[in-house]
Write a protein that holds these residues in place. Structure first.
Motif, PDB file in Angstrom:
ATOM      1  N   ALA A 116      -3.734  -4.437  -8.036  1.00  0.00           N
ATOM      2  CA  ALA A 116      -4.189  -3.331  -7.174  1.00  0.00           C
ATOM      3  C   ALA A 116      -3.951  -1.994  -7.868  1.00  0.00           C
ATOM      4  N   ALA A 117      -2.813  -1.857  -8.519  1.00  0.00           N
ATOM      5  CA  ALA A 117      -2.510  -0.625  -9.252  1.00  0.00           C
ATOM      6  C   ALA A 117      -3.575  -0.381 -10.329  1.00  0.00           C
ATOM      7  N   SER A 118      -3.934  -1.431 -11.041  1.00  0.00           N
ATOM      8  CA  SER A 118      -4.976  -1.298 -12.078  1.00  0.00           C
ATOM      9  C   SER A 118      -6.312  -0.909 -11.463  1.00  0.00           C
ATOM     10  N   MET A 119      -6.676  -1.544 -10.358  1.00  0.00           N
ATOM     11  CA  MET A 119      -7.939  -1.226  -9.686  1.00  0.00           C
ATOM     12  C   MET A 119      -7.971   0.229  -9.234  1.00  0.00           C
ATOM     13  N   MET A 120      -6.850   0.699  -8.733  1.00  0.00           N
ATOM     14  CA  MET A 120      -6.791   2.074  -8.232  1.00  0.00           C
ATOM     15  C   MET A 120      -6.922   3.083  -9.378  1.00  0.00           C
ATOM     16  N   LYS A 121      -6.407   2.741 -10.554  1.00  0.00           N
ATOM     17  CA  LYS A 121      -6.526   3.627 -11.719  1.00  0.00           C
ATOM     18  C   LYS A 121      -7.973   3.703 -12.183  1.00  0.00           C
ATOM     19  N   GLU A 122      -8.695   2.590 -12.066  1.00  0.00           N
ATOM     20  CA  GLU A 122     -10.091   2.527 -12.525  1.00  0.00           C
ATOM     21  C   GLU A 122     -11.037   3.248 -11.575  1.00  0.00           C
ATOM     22  N   ALA A 123     -10.623   3.379 -10.321  1.00  0.00           N
ATOM     23  CA  ALA A 123     -11.515   3.972  -9.299  1.00  0.00           C
ATOM     24  C   ALA A 123     -11.646   5.469  -9.436  1.00  0.00           C
ATOM     25  N   ALA A 176       0.832  -1.205   0.000  1.00  0.00           N
ATOM     26  CA  ALA A 176       0.000   0.000   0.000  1.00  0.00           C
ATOM     27  C   ALA A 176       0.865   1.252   0.000  1.00  0.00           C
ATOM     28  N   SER A 177       1.952   1.228   0.756  1.00  0.00           N
ATOM     29  CA  SER A 177       2.872   2.359   0.785  1.00  0.00           C
ATOM     30  C   SER A 177       3.528   2.557  -0.586  1.00  0.00           C
ATOM     31  N   LEU A 178       3.941   1.460  -1.201  1.00  0.00           N
ATOM     32  CA  LEU A 178       4.529   1.531  -2.539  1.00  0.00           C
ATOM     33  C   LEU A 178       3.549   2.159  -3.517  1.00  0.00           C
ATOM     34  N   LEU A 179       2.307   1.682  -3.518  1.00  0.00           N
ATOM     35  CA  LEU A 179       1.320   2.168  -4.483  1.00  0.00           C
ATOM     36  C   LEU A 179       0.931   3.615  -4.223  1.00  0.00           C
ATOM     37  N   ALA A 180       1.016   4.071  -2.996  1.00  0.00           N
ATOM     38  CA  ALA A 180       0.741   5.472  -2.694  1.00  0.00           C
ATOM     39  C   ALA A 180       1.834   6.374  -3.278  1.00  0.00           C
ATOM     40  N   GLU A 181       3.052   5.869  -3.306  1.00  0.00           N
ATOM     41  CA  GLU A 181       4.180   6.630  -3.856  1.00  0.00           C
ATOM     42  C   GLU A 181       4.314   6.454  -5.364  1.00  0.00           C
ATOM     43  N   ASN A 182       4.002   5.251  -5.843  1.00  0.00           N
ATOM     44  CA  ASN A 182       4.211   4.913  -7.246  1.00  0.00           C
ATOM     45  C   ASN A 182       3.003   4.110  -7.735  1.00  0.00           C
ATOM     46  N   PRO A 183       2.032   4.761  -8.353  1.00  0.00           N
ATOM     47  CA  PRO A 183       0.800   4.070  -8.747  1.00  0.00           C
ATOM     48  C   PRO A 183       0.941   3.090  -9.916  1.00  0.00           C
ATOM     49  N   SER A 184       2.105   3.066 -10.567  1.00  0.00           N
ATOM     50  CA  SER A 184       2.337   2.141 -11.683  1.00  0.00           C
ATOM     51  C   SER A 184       3.736   1.542 -11.593  1.00  0.00           C
ATOM     52  N   PRO A 185       4.007   0.758 -10.551  1.00  0.00           N
ATOM     53  CA  PRO A 185       5.369   0.235 -10.402  1.00  0.00           C
ATOM     54  C   PRO A 185       5.686  -0.874 -11.397  1.00  0.00           C
ATOM     55  N   ASP A 214       7.998  -4.337 -12.388  1.00  0.00           N
ATOM     56  CA  ASP A 214       8.387  -5.521 -11.611  1.00  0.00           C
ATOM     57  C   ASP A 214       9.620  -5.226 -10.762  1.00  0.00           C
ATOM     58  N   ALA A 215      10.594  -4.554 -11.334  1.00  0.00           N
ATOM     59  CA  ALA A 215      11.824  -4.246 -10.598  1.00  0.00           C
ATOM     60  C   ALA A 215      11.541  -3.321  -9.413  1.00  0.00           C
ATOM     61  N   GLU A 216      10.658  -2.345  -9.617  1.00  0.00           N
ATOM     62  CA  GLU A 216      10.313  -1.431  -8.522  1.00  0.00           C
ATOM     63  C   GLU A 216       9.545  -2.154  -7.419  1.00  0.00           C
ATOM     64  N   ILE A 217       8.681  -3.078  -7.797  1.00  0.00           N
ATOM     65  CA  ILE A 217       7.973  -3.887  -6.798  1.00  0.00           C
ATOM     66  C   ILE A 217       8.970  -4.730  -6.024  1.00  0.00           C
ATOM     67  N   ASP A 218       9.850  -5.409  -6.743  1.00  0.00           N
ATOM     68  CA  ASP A 218      10.840  -6.266  -6.081  1.00  0.00           C
ATOM     69  C   ASP A 218      11.700  -5.464  -5.106  1.00  0.00           C
ATOM     70  N   GLU A 219      12.101  -4.275  -5.514  1.00  0.00           N
ATOM     71  CA  GLU A 219      12.933  -3.439  -4.641  1.00  0.00           C
ATOM     72  C   GLU A 219      12.162  -3.002  -3.401  1.00  0.00           C
ATOM     73  N   ALA A 220      10.928  -2.550  -3.586  1.00  0.00           N
ATOM     74  CA  ALA A 220      10.130  -2.064  -2.458  1.00  0.00           C
ATOM     75  C   ALA A 220       9.763  -3.183  -1.487  1.00  0.00           C
ATOM     76  N   MET A 221       9.576  -4.385  -2.011  1.00  0.00           N
ATOM     77  CA  MET A 221       9.096  -5.502  -1.193  1.00  0.00           C
ATOM     78  C   MET A 221      10.220  -6.380  -0.665  1.00  0.00           C
ATOM     79  N   GLN A 222      11.463  -6.104  -1.006  1.00  0.00           N
ATOM     80  CA  GLN A 222      12.563  -7.004  -0.666  1.00  0.00           C
ATOM     81  C   GLN A 222      12.743  -7.218   0.837  1.00  0.00           C
ATOM     82  N   GLY A 223      12.336  -6.291   1.667  1.00  0.00           N
ATOM     83  CA  GLY A 223      12.484  -6.453   3.114  1.00  0.00           C
ATOM     84  C   GLY A 223      11.329  -7.160   3.775  1.00  0.00           C
TER      85      GLY A 223
END
Length: 154
Positions: free
Chosen positions: A147-154, A109-118, A120-129
């Protein structure tokens, strides 16, 4: 020392030593047990919560270091009104044992708030911990994209 914390939009008065970790305040004092204890050294991510929208490991944040509003998994959504990231987790059948999932969802959720279209590499980096003993990493990545797609549609 008596301190007021704003947790999931509600003020909570706590009278505890300044060095008590936020994790134990949430679980033992406030009764919000969705945030899990995993390792105690901020290495696994099971205890991830948000402070003013920033993902932090609550096992390593002392009461005296809480700088803003705290959001736990209980504050993200409810079974009747799930957030997009929670809906995506269900749709992608991410959880197996489920223990790490509240921390995973909070980090996502924190990642998607900062980057609404991450990517794969950005997801992997954000989630690595955030560790998942069941190894559902491909499902986690897919759920974040959904989730990113759903948020764009909302």
């Amino acid at each position: 020392m008596s301190t007021t914390l704003r947790i999931n939009g509600t003020p909570h008065e706590v009278d505890l030593p300044d060095d008590v970790p936020l994790l134990w305040i949430l679980r033992d004092e406030i009764g919000l047990t969705g945030t899990k204890f995993g390792c105690g050294v901020a290495a696994c991510g099971a205890c991830t919560v948000h402070i003013d929208g920033e993902a932090v490991r609550s096992c390593q944040v002392a009461l005296s270091d809480v700088w803003g509003d705290v959001t736990t998994i209980e504050g993200v959504g409810t079974p009747d009104m799930m957030a997009a990231v929670q809906k995506a987790w269900v749709a992608n059948q991410v959880a197996q044992c489920g223990y790490c999932q509240s921390g995973q969802i909070m980090q996502a959720a924190s990642l998607l708030a900062e980057n609404p279209s991450p990517s794969d590499a950005e997801i992997d980096e954000a989630m690595q911990g955030n560790l998942c003993r069941c190894g559902t990493y491909p499902r986690i990545r897919a759920a974040i994209h959904d989730a990113a797609s759903m948020m764009k549609e909302a």
